[in-house]
Design a protein around this motif. Structure first.
Motif, PDB file in Angstrom:
ATOM      1  N   ALA A 206      14.554  23.831   2.291  1.00 19.02           N
ATOM      2  CA  ALA A 206      13.698  22.722   1.876  1.00 19.02           C
ATOM      3  C   ALA A 206      14.280  21.998   0.672  1.00 19.02           C
ATOM      4  O   ALA A 206      14.299  20.760   0.625  1.00 19.02           O
ATOM      5  CB  ALA A 206      12.299  23.238   1.551  1.00 19.02           C
ATOM      6  N   ALA A 207      14.750  22.752  -0.309  1.00 21.18           N
ATOM      7  CA  ALA A 207      15.342  22.145  -1.504  1.00 21.18           C
ATOM      8  C   ALA A 207      16.560  21.300  -1.144  1.00 21.18           C
ATOM      9  O   ALA A 207      16.782  20.220  -1.708  1.00 21.18           O
ATOM     10  CB  ALA A 207      15.724  23.224  -2.507  1.00 21.18           C
ATOM     11  N   THR A 208      17.342  21.785  -0.188  1.00 24.04           N
ATOM     12  CA  THR A 208      18.525  21.045   0.247  1.00 24.04           C
ATOM     13  C   THR A 208      18.132  19.761   0.958  1.00 24.04           C
ATOM     14  O   THR A 208      18.720  18.695   0.719  1.00 24.04           O
ATOM     15  CB  THR A 208      19.380  21.921   1.191  1.00 24.04           C
ATOM     16  N   LEU A 209      17.129  19.832   1.825  1.00 22.78           N
ATOM     17  CA  LEU A 209      16.670  18.642   2.544  1.00 22.78           C
ATOM     18  C   LEU A 209      16.101  17.595   1.592  1.00 22.78           C
ATOM     19  O   LEU A 209      16.347  16.395   1.765  1.00 22.78           O
ATOM     20  CB  LEU A 209      15.627  19.030   3.586  1.00 22.78           C
ATOM     21  N   VAL A 210      15.362  18.037   0.589  1.00 23.47           N
ATOM     22  CA  VAL A 210      14.812  17.098  -0.392  1.00 23.47           C
ATOM     23  C   VAL A 210      15.943  16.426  -1.160  1.00 23.47           C
ATOM     24  O   VAL A 210      15.928  15.200  -1.370  1.00 23.47           O
ATOM     25  CB  VAL A 210      13.868  17.821  -1.375  1.00 23.47           C
ATOM     26  N   ALA A 211      16.949  17.205  -1.561  1.00 22.55           N
ATOM     27  CA  ALA A 211      18.079  16.655  -2.319  1.00 22.55           C
ATOM     28  C   ALA A 211      18.859  15.638  -1.482  1.00 22.55           C
ATOM     29  O   ALA A 211      19.215  14.557  -1.965  1.00 22.55           O
ATOM     30  CB  ALA A 211      18.998  17.780  -2.783  1.00 22.55           C
ATOM     31  N   ILE A 212      19.123  15.980  -0.217  1.00 20.14           N
ATOM     32  CA  ILE A 212      19.859  15.067   0.659  1.00 20.14           C
ATOM     33  C   ILE A 212      19.061  13.793   0.905  1.00 20.14           C
ATOM     34  O   ILE A 212      19.603  12.683   0.875  1.00 20.14           O
ATOM     35  CB  ILE A 212      20.194  15.760   2.000  1.00 20.14           C
TER      36      ILE A 212
END
Length: 227
Positions: A206-212
Motif C-alpha cells: 500500500a505504501a508503495t502504491l501511494v508513493a507511485i
C-alpha cells in the motif's frame, strides 16, 4: 489547487487500498494475538532461538515502545521488539518476531536487495523530507526547475519503497521456514503466522502504491502547468 485539483483522483485507489491494508493488519494481528502457540515461547524467546540457530549470537534483542514498531537495526545489529511481541506467546507475536529475525539473517547472508535498500536509506530520507519543500516553493514562485528537482528527490523515496517490497517478502519467507524447520510452530500454527505476515506485507504494498500514485500525480500537475 495543488492539493485538491482533478489529478487527486489518481491517489484515491491507492489511499483506499492503504486503508484496507491498515485495517487488515490490525484485525489479523488482534485475531492471532489471542491464539497462544503450543510451544509456550514468547516472541523474544523465539527470536533468540532462531538467531542462535543461525549463529547470530552477537545480535541483541531489545524492548521498544509502540505498537507494531518491531524492526531490525543493521547498523547496531540489534533486534527491537514491541512489548506485545516481546512478551507474548501468541501466533501473531511469534510470526512478527521471526520476521524481524529474517532481516538479521538477510544481513548475515548479504542479501542483495537488503544491501541495496540500506545504501538507499540516506537518499530516500533526504528525498522524502525535502522534496515537498522544493515542490511547494516551485509552484509558489512558478519555478519549473525547483519543481523538477523536488520530483527527482521524491522519486528517490519511491524507489526506496519499491526496493523494500522484495526485502519484506523474503524476510517473511525466511521466518516461516525457520519456524517450521525449528519445530517452533506446527503446521496449523504456521498457517496463522503466515496470515499475520501476509497482512503486514499489504501495508508495504500500500505504501508503495501511494508513493507511485503521488509521483504520477506530481508529473501530471507539472505537465499541465507547462501547458
Amino acid at each position: 489547487m495543488f492539493y485538491y485539483d482533478s489529478s487527486f483522483i489518481i491517489l484515491i485507489p491507492a489511499l483506499l487500498f492503504s486503508f484496507y491494508a491498515q485495517t487488515k493488519i490490525q484485525t489479523t494481528f488482534n485475531k492471532y494475538f489471542k491464539r497462544r502457540a503450543f510451544c509456550g515461547m514468547s516472541g523474544a524467546q523465539v527470536a533468540r532461538k532462531i538467531l542462535d540457530n543461525n549463529g547470530l549470537y552477537n545480535v541483541q534483542i531489545e524492548l521498544v515502545r509502540g505498537k507494531l514498531s518491531d524492526h531490525y537495526d543493521p547498523a547496531k545489529r540489534v533486534l527491537r521488539l514491541s512489548e506485545e511481541v516481546y512478551y507474548s506467546d501468541s501466533l501473531a507475536s511469534i510470526g512478527i518476531a521471526a520476521h524481524e529475525v529474517g532481516h538479521a539473517i538477510q544481513h548475515q547472508k548479504s542479501y542483495a536487495p537488503l544491501i541495496l535498500r540500506n545504501s538507499f536509506v540516506p537518499v530516500a530520507n533526504i528525498g522524502s523530507n525535502l522534496s515537498w519543500i522544493f515542490i511547494i516553493i516551485g509552484f509558489a514562485i512558478r519555478s519549473l526547475q525547483l519543481i523538477n528537482f523536488g520530483i527527482l528527490l521524491f522519486s528517490a523515496a519511491v524507489i526506496f519503497q519499491i526496493i523494500t517490497l522484495p526485502v519484506e517478502f523474503n524476510a517473511s519467507a525466511r521466518a516461516l521456514n525457520q519456524l517450521e524447520e525449528s519445530s517452533i510452530l506446527n503446521s496449523q500454527e504456521i498457517d496463522g503466522a503466515k496470515k499475520v505476515l501476509n497482512a503486514a506485507a499489504l501495508t508495504y504494498v500500500a505504501a508503495t502504491l501511494v508513493a507511485i500514485s503521488q509521483l504520477l500525480r506530481l508529473i501530471l500537475i507539472t505537465r499541465d502547468s507547462r501547458d
